[in-house]
Write a protein that holds these residues in place. Structure first.
Motif, PDB file in Angstrom:
ATOM      1  N   GLY A  84      32.345  23.901 126.373  1.00  0.00           N
ATOM      2  CA  GLY A  84      30.956  23.476 126.495  1.00  0.00           C
ATOM      3  C   GLY A  84      30.760  22.024 126.847  1.00  0.00           C
TER       4      GLY A  84
ATOM      5  N   THR B 206      31.718  22.123 133.561  1.00  0.00           N
ATOM      6  CA  THR B 206      31.699  22.482 132.147  1.00  0.00           C
ATOM      7  C   THR B 206      33.016  23.142 131.739  1.00  0.00           C
TER       8      THR B 206
ATOM      9  N   LYS C  79      34.972  25.733 130.157  1.00  0.00           N
ATOM     10  CA  LYS C  79      34.667  27.104 129.741  1.00  0.00           C
ATOM     11  C   LYS C  79      35.760  27.707 128.869  1.00  0.00           C
TER      12      LYS C  79
END
Length: 241
Positions: A178, A194, A196
């Motif tokens: 995140g 981001t 993941k």
């Protein structure tokens, strides 16, 4: 002369590709001093002043500016024109009222990204490893060669927000799913996305991370991911956030 040149200078055609100098214009360029960043990931202060910022017309003028204490790196005056400046270093020119953070662009070149004066008081440092020293204190060793003692619970890959120049820990960014990560190596260098999935291997194979960006995803080495924040980056980046 050849011996002296090899000790104090570097042949231009052998300089790293990210240096913004013409390899055939002259024979020699300045060779970085031993310091916090390796030659492959740094720029000598003279090259920054003369070739990138272009506030000096030649090496002599650049050395005078640097020797006069007009350039700060991470909040400290640096008078060594060969001082190696690298990733995440903060450069300030107080007389000109300008400041920059050293970041990679998407071609893998180190660039000086302009920042507001209020953002010069901190630096992001990635925890490369940590050791327990006498007395039970934990020493964090960072990507830029510096270290500090802490009682906090930090892991390799976490990013510490350090006040500069006093090196006090202001905050931290956990390396976890995140978070927003900047890629610092490989074919995706300079991209952000981001985190993941973090894949930790139990073998000699390197740990990897799955990064998602603009609806696409790719896998890169864990060591190439420099986390910048939970929901958004703590710093501005080349090309915008």
């Amino acid at each position: 002369m050849a011996i002296m040149g090899s000790r104090k200078h570097l042949k231009r055609f052998k300089s790293p590709e990210h240096w913004p100098i013409h390899p055939k214009e002259f024979t020699w360029t300045v060779k970085p001093s031993p310091g916090p960043h390796a030659i492959e990931g740094s720029l000598p202060l003279l090259v920054i002043v003369r070739d990138i910022l272009q506030i000096a017309d030649n090496a002599r003028e650049a050395r005078i500016i640097i020797n006069n204490g007009e350039v700060l790196v991470d909040g400290r005056v640096r008078k060594d024109y060969k001082f190696p400046v690298g990733f995440m270093d903060v450069i300030q020119l107080p007389k000109a009222g300008k400041a920059y953070r050293v970041l990679p662009d998407e071609q893998g070149r180190l660039v000086l990204h302009p920042i507001e004066e209020g953002n010069t008081e901190f630096k992001l440092c990635r925890v490369q490893d940590k050791v327990t020293i006498k007395g039970g204190k934990t020493q964090l060793n960072f990507h830029d060669g510096r270290n500090c003692l802490t009682d906090g619970d930090y892991k390799t890959g976490d990013v510490i927000v350090l006040n500069i120049p006093d090196q006090e820990i202001k905050d931290s960014i956990k390396f976890e799913d995140g978070t927003i990560g900047l890629i610092t190596g490989g074919k995706h260098i300079g991209e952000k996305g981001t985190v993941k999935q973090i894949n930790i291997t139990r073998s000699s194979m390197p740990n990897t991370v799955v990064i998602e960006t603009d609806g696409n995803s790719f896998q890169t080495l864990k060591d190439y991911v420099f986390v910048l924040g939970k929901d958004k980056p703590m710093i501005s980046l080349p090309g915008g956030n």
